[in-house]
Every structure is written in C-alpha cells, then in structure tokens.
Design a protein around this motif. Structure first.
Motif, short mmCIF file in Angstrom:
data_model
loop_
_atom_site.label_atom_id
_atom_site.label_comp_id
_atom_site.label_asym_id
_atom_site.label_seq_id
_atom_site.Cartn_x
_atom_site.Cartn_y
_atom_site.Cartn_z
N ILE A 68 0.03 -6.59 2.18
CA ILE A 68 -1.25 -7.31 2.12
C ILE A 68 -0.98 -8.73 1.66
CG2 ILE A 68 -3.55 -7.36 1.06
CD1 ILE A 68 -3.35 -4.39 0.64
N ILE B 41 -3.98 0.57 -2.30
CA ILE B 41 -3.18 -0.50 -2.91
C ILE B 41 -2.42 0.05 -4.10
CG2 ILE B 41 -3.30 -2.71 -4.11
CD1 ILE B 41 -5.78 -3.36 -2.47
N ASP C 256 -5.98 -10.91 1.85
CA ASP C 256 -6.25 -9.47 1.94
C ASP C 256 -6.12 -8.95 3.37
OD1 ASP C 256 -6.57 -9.08 -0.74
OD2 ASP C 256 -8.76 -9.08 -0.72
N LYS C 257 -5.38 -9.66 4.18
CA LYS C 257 -5.09 -9.20 5.53
C LYS C 257 -3.87 -8.30 5.50
CE LYS C 257 -4.04 -10.82 10.21
NZ LYS C 257 -3.78 -12.01 11.06
N ARG C 258 -3.91 -7.20 6.24
CA ARG C 258 -2.83 -6.21 6.23
C ARG C 258 -1.86 -6.48 7.38
NH1 ARG C 258 -4.49 -0.87 3.36
NH2 ARG C 258 -6.16 -1.64 2.01
N THR D 73 0.85 -1.19 0.00
CA THR D 73 0.00 0.00 0.00
C THR D 73 0.88 1.24 0.00
OG1 THR D 73 -0.14 0.20 2.41
CG2 THR D 73 -1.75 -1.23 1.33
#
Length: 678
Positions: free
Chosen positions: A461, A401, A465-467, A395
């Motif tokens: 990410i 993103i 889709d977990k940051r 990001t």
C-alpha cells in the motif's frame, strides 16, 4: 485525697485509663515522632504522585486517548502514529514505573528502619509490659499504616491531576513526528485505585521488613543502645553480601549468546540493587569513616564529631547514603545497558562496511546527479552502488493491513545487481533469480519474512492508500556492508513507482585509491547542498552519535530518577536531624556551639553521601566491565563501550549539593526553637 487523684471507684469506672489500648499506643508514638512522620509522608506523597501519574499516562497511551482524526490519515501514518504512542507511553512509562517502585520499596524500607531503630527502647518497654513480639510488629504496622495511607491517597489524587502534563512529557521525550496530532490523556479512577494498592503494598512491605526483627528480639536486647551491633545479624549480612556479590560477578562475566545480552544485564542490575541494599550497613560506615580522616584533619572539632558519628554505624548513615546509591546504581546502569544495546547493534551493522564514501539524500531525484558526478570522476571511482529506499505498508494474506511492520522497499539498477565487481554490496540470492526482477516483481529478504517463496503474491500500500500487487521472484540475504539499506523488498528501477514514505537515497562508493576518499566526498558535496557525502570513518562516527542521541526516553528517565532520589535523600536527612535534636541539645549545653553542630552535620552528610557515591561507582563499574567484555565477545571493539561519566558525575554532584544544603537548613530550623546556652 488530693484533687488530682481519682478514687478506686472512679478508676474502676474508667478502665481505659489504667491500660492504654494498642491504638492509643500507636497514636502516641505517631505524636511523639510527628515531625519525622511529616517528612516521611511528604516523601511518600511525592513518590506516589510520580508513580500514579506514570501509571495513568501509561493507561491513557494504551487507550490512545485523544488521538482523533486518525481516519483522515493514510495507512502508513495511522500505523506510525499508534506505534509512536505505544513506544512513548508503554515502553518508556513501564521502565519509569518499575524504577519508581524499585526505589520506593528500598528507600521506604531504609526510612522506616531508621525510625524504628531510634525507638528500640520504646519497643523494649512494650515487651517488658507484656506485649508479645507479634503484637509489637502489628502495632508498628498499624502505626505506620495510617500516615502512609493518607500520604498514598493524597499522592494518587495529585498524580491523577498530573496525568496530562506527565503524559505530554513522555511524548516530548520521544521526539516529534511529522504527524500533527496531540495527545489528550484523561485520568481514570480505577487506575488511581490500582496505584494506591500498589504503593501501599510497597510501603507496608518496607515496614514489615524493617520491623519484623524487633518482634524476635528479647526485651533486654531492645533496651540496649542502638550503637550496639548484633553480631549474629552482622555475620548473616556479611555472608549474604558475599554470596550476592559473587552471584553478581558470575552473572556479569559469564559467557552468553548475543541474544541474551539484555537479559543478562537486567539480571545483573537486579542483583547489584539487592547487593547494594544488603551490604550498605556494612560498607557505608567504614568508607565514610575512612573519608572522615581528611575531615578530621582539616575541620578540627566539627570534623572530629562528624567522624565519630559516622564510625558508630548508625542506621541514619545508611539511610542517607542509600538514595544516592540506589539512584546511581539503578538509573545509571539502566541507561548504560540501553546505550550499550543500541551501540552494539549499530556497530555490528556498520563495521563490515566496504565503501570508502557514503553519499545520501532525502531527495530521490538526486540519483541522476550523483550518477553524473561519479561518471565525471572517472578513474578515481572503483565501484558505486546507488540505492533508493522508501517505507511502504503491507497486507496479510487476508488483505488486512499489518499494524506492526513497515517493509523497506529498495530500488537498485539491474546492471549493478548483475555486475560481479559489486559482489560485496549486492545481495546473496538464496532462491530464484534477480534476473527476473522488473515491473511488478520483487525479491524478499529472508530476515524480513522467511515464509515467502518465489511465486507468492504480495500486496503493498502506497502513501495514497493505493494497493500494488507484486510477485516474489527471489529470496535474498541483504549484504551487511550497506548500513541503512535493509532491502526487505528489492526491485529494479521500473519495479514500482516511488509512492512510499520517507524516501532516502544512498550511494556506496569505493575509491581506486583509498587516499582519494576525501576528495571524492568533497566533489560530491560541491554539486549540491541536497547531498551529504562522508568518508567511511566520518560516516561511522556520525551514525553512532546519531543512534545514541535517538535513544528514546533517556532524558525523562534521568530527570525522573534524579527527582525521586532527591526526594528520599531530603527525607532521610530531615528525619535524621529531627531524631537527633535531643542529642544536639545536650551537646549545646556541654559547650558545643550551634554553628559547630551545623558544620559537623554538613560534614557528616557529605561523608555519608560520598561513601554512597563511591560504592555505587563500584557497582556501575561492574556493569561497565560486563558490557565491555560482552562487546569483545560479540566482535564489537572495546573502544565502543559507552562511558556514562556525563550522567554519573552531574547526578553525583547534584545529590551532594542538595544533601549539604538540606542538612544546613534542617539543622538551623531544629535549633530555632531550642533554648540558647547561657
């Protein structure tokens, strides 16, 4: 007064019968040469079809037609899918479109030049009847505009209808991804209109370039035989050809920075294309005539007639040779520099490699097995660096993103990073310290991002889709001795979970005795089929071959370029035979049999096309030499210069075979309706 004559009063009442209009003259010329126009229009139709379909597919790719379901993919696959279609339908289609236009403008120019050369007498009669030079050129533009516009419009319609198959062809040419999405391009009316305008501009440019000189010539000069050469024009062409050749040699061999490699070679190709076109009328006839000595000795009468025709230097010989010259020079040189650029980057990235053995696997769980195997080998192994890599999504500072980057996260064992014996395969620390690496800590490559510094926070990410927020603790310069491992972000084994995409495991192993490299590789392979182990030379060879095979869009360029060249080659031959039918009829009446005429025409075409192939080989050889010298200057071994004989030779043989078959077929067709000799 006879019934067939009109009275003065009737003639006065119908003045258009006394003096034909320019439009009627244009239509009369079209009717007189209708067979040649049909051939030319079919070729323009085919070229426009390819160009319009390519332009339609390109626009469909820009608009991401049919890419539904992206919202169901994770961030990595969304970016990858868009990048994939961008590359397939923007980069490759742009190259294909430029190639179509380059070939079309030169070959329309060649075809029109041949047609107008055959009607010099007609233009001379117009000038004698009071037409000015500008009127003759305007009449020629009007004459060619209507059939070319009709062919162009039909080609744009056909190209729009072919948007779907052509778009899918571009996608297939790029390979496959692990994303199960289909591309559904749709045709756009405004794209067809742009394609029509673009191709008409190309066609009319060719017509104007071919006819403009006839407006400046005197009527008496236009009435001379076509074989009579303009010495002044020939001298100008010689001077221009020499100047262009010297410019090409200068660009080919002048020293430039490695960053200018592509720009220099692209400029060289443009210069060679122009040189080939300008010099073709000077070089094709003498080369074909020289080749004709063999035909004259082996084919008796037909061979002698063929050599006599090619020695005249008629426009037809150049028109037939140009498709082969253009296709081979443009297409093969384009493919050569694409392969050369890829080869250069590949070789420079692997030649500093220090490892004697490289083991790899797409299963990260094999890291423990490799470690145990290496421990079991004991004294045979000097050093071993094991890296695990994955692609993640990054990001920006606002949390959005980044759509154009996939940082490679690399895991390494902390003890190996601190071991001084691993200095050749360990990264160089520019800022910070690798000792601070651990959970949530990474080192960032300066080549990947030169703005970050120790203390900055980065958000990555994963595939779910977990940051993950990580802190930069060092700025590094990755070692050049570990190909495939970019180390955009480096961390230790506990730094991040293995939740990225496209995981890959690499082990770079040095042997205490270099002769034991093959034994080490074999013992690693024996542990499991999931691990590939190669010695240094095998790894380099495999890396180069794989990289060249992955050259995107090359098969499609070869197919499209060859088809376009064949279209114009067939057109040039058919027009030449059509315009020569009266001459052949006179020869037949003088005693030359139709079989001998057909055999002579086939020999003549062979000589013309072979001359074109030889001259294009010289142009491609200049490009090859330029690449070889660039490789030497950049530190890449000259032995790595790609040789494109596997492309050049089959294309040449195909062009030659089609040319001979077309000549025989067209000659027989033109003879069918002619009266036989008694």
């Amino acid at each position: 007064m006879s019934a067939g004559m009109a009275s003065p009063a009737q003639q006065a009442s119908r003045p258009w019968r006394k003096r034909p209009t320019r439009a009627s003259l244009s239509f009369s010329l079209v009717r007189a040469h209708r067979s040649s126009y049909w051939i030319m229009c079919l070729a323009v139709f085919a070229a426009t079809t390819l160009s319009c379909a390519t332009l339609q597919a390109r626009q469909a790719g820009l608009a991401y037609d049919g890419l539904h379901g992206l919202e169901g993919l994770n961030a990595y696959h969304r970016i990858l899918t868009k990048a994939y279609y961008d590359l397939a339908l923007n980069t490759v289609s742009l190259i294909a479109l430029v190639f179509c236009l380059l070939v079309t403008v030169f070959l329309v120019l060649s075809s029109v030049s041949f047609l107008v050369q055959e009607r010099r007498r007609e233009y001379g009669l117009m000038r004698l009847n009071g037409a000015s030079g500008k009127q003759v050129v305007a009449m020629a533009l009007r004459e060619f505009s209507l059939p070319l516009a009709l062919a162009d419009a039909a080609g744009c319609l056909a190209g729009s209808l072919l948007t779907v198959p052509v778009g899918m062809a571009f996608i297939r040419a790029m390979g496959t991804t692990d994303i199960d999405l289909l591309f559904h391009p749709r045709a756009r009316l405004w794209v067809a209109a742009v394609a029509f305008a673009l191709m008409m501009a190309v066609c009319l440019l060719g017509v104007w370039l071919a006819t403009r000189r006839f407006g400046a010539e005197t009527p008496l000069k236009l009435m001379t035989q076509p074989a009579v050469k303009d010495k002044k024009a020939s001298r100008l062409r010689i001077v221009c050809s020499l100047a262009l050749f010297l410019a090409s040699i200068t660009v080919a061999f002048m020293p430039v920075d490695r960053s200018e490699f592509y720009d220099r070679l692209l400029g060289l190709i443009v210069l060679l294309i122009i040189t080939v076109y300008v010099a073709a009328p000077l070089l094709v006839p003498p080369v074909a005539s020289l080749l004709g000595l063999l035909a004259e000795k082996t084919a008796a009468g037909p061979g002698l007639l063929a050599r006599q025709r090619v020695r005249r230097g008629r426009a037809g010989a150049t028109a037939i040779a140009l498709p082969a010259m253009m296709a081979l020079t443009i297409l093969v040189s384009f493919i050569l520099i694409m392969q050369a650029g890829r080869m250069s980057s590949v070789v420079l990235s692997i030649e500093p490699m220090k490892a004697d053995v490289v083991a790899s696997s797409d299963d990260l769980s094999q890291a423990g097995r490799i470690s145990r195997t290496l421990q079991g080998l004991g004294r045979e192994v000097g050093t071993a660096d094991i890296y695990q890599t994955q692609q993640w999504v990054l990001t920006d500072k606002h949390g959005n993103i980044q759509m154009d980057t996939f940082p490679q996260v690399t895991w390494a064992q902390a003890r190996d990073l601190a071991d001084p014996s691993h200095k050749d395969t360990a990264p160089k620390v520019l800022q910070g310290s690798l000792a601070d690496l651990g959970a949530g800590k990474v080192a960032i490559s300066r080549a990947y991002d030169n703005q970050r510094k120790p203390g900055d926070t980065i958000t990555l990410i994963d595939r779910h889709d977990k940051r993950h927020q990580v802190q930069v603790v060092a700025v590094i310069e990755p070692p050049k001795t570990t190909p495939h491992v970019n180390m955009d972000m480096l961390t230790t084994e506990d730094g991040l979970p293995r939740e990225g995409e496209n995981g890959r495991l690499y082990a770079f192993i040095t042997a205490r005795d270099h002769t034991q490299a093959d034994d080490i590789a074999q013992q690693i392979r024996d542990t499991t089929h999931k691990i590939t182990a190669l010695n240094r030379q095998d790894f380099i060879d495999d890396y180069i071959k794989t990289s060249i095979k992955e050259q995107q869009g090359t098969p499609l360029m070869i197919a499209g370029g060859t088809i376009l060249a064949l279209i114009f080659l067939v057109q040039s031959i058919a027009i030449g035979i059509s315009e020569r039918r009266m001459q052949n009829r006179r020869l037949n009446q003088m005693g030359v049999t139709r079989g001998a005429l057909a055999w002579s025409a086939a020999i003549e075409t062979t000589l013309d096309v072979t001359a074109g192939i030889i001259l294009s080989l010289v142009a491609v050889a200049i490009t090859e030499a330029s690449v070889a010298i660039s490789f030497v200057r950049d530190g890449v071994g000259i032995q790595h210069t790609p040789i494109i004989a596997d492309i050049f030779l089959p294309m040449s043989l195909l062009l030659l075979a089609v040319a001979i078959a077309t000549t025989i077929l067209c000659t027989r067709l033109t003879h069918k309706n002619q009266p036989t000799k008694h």
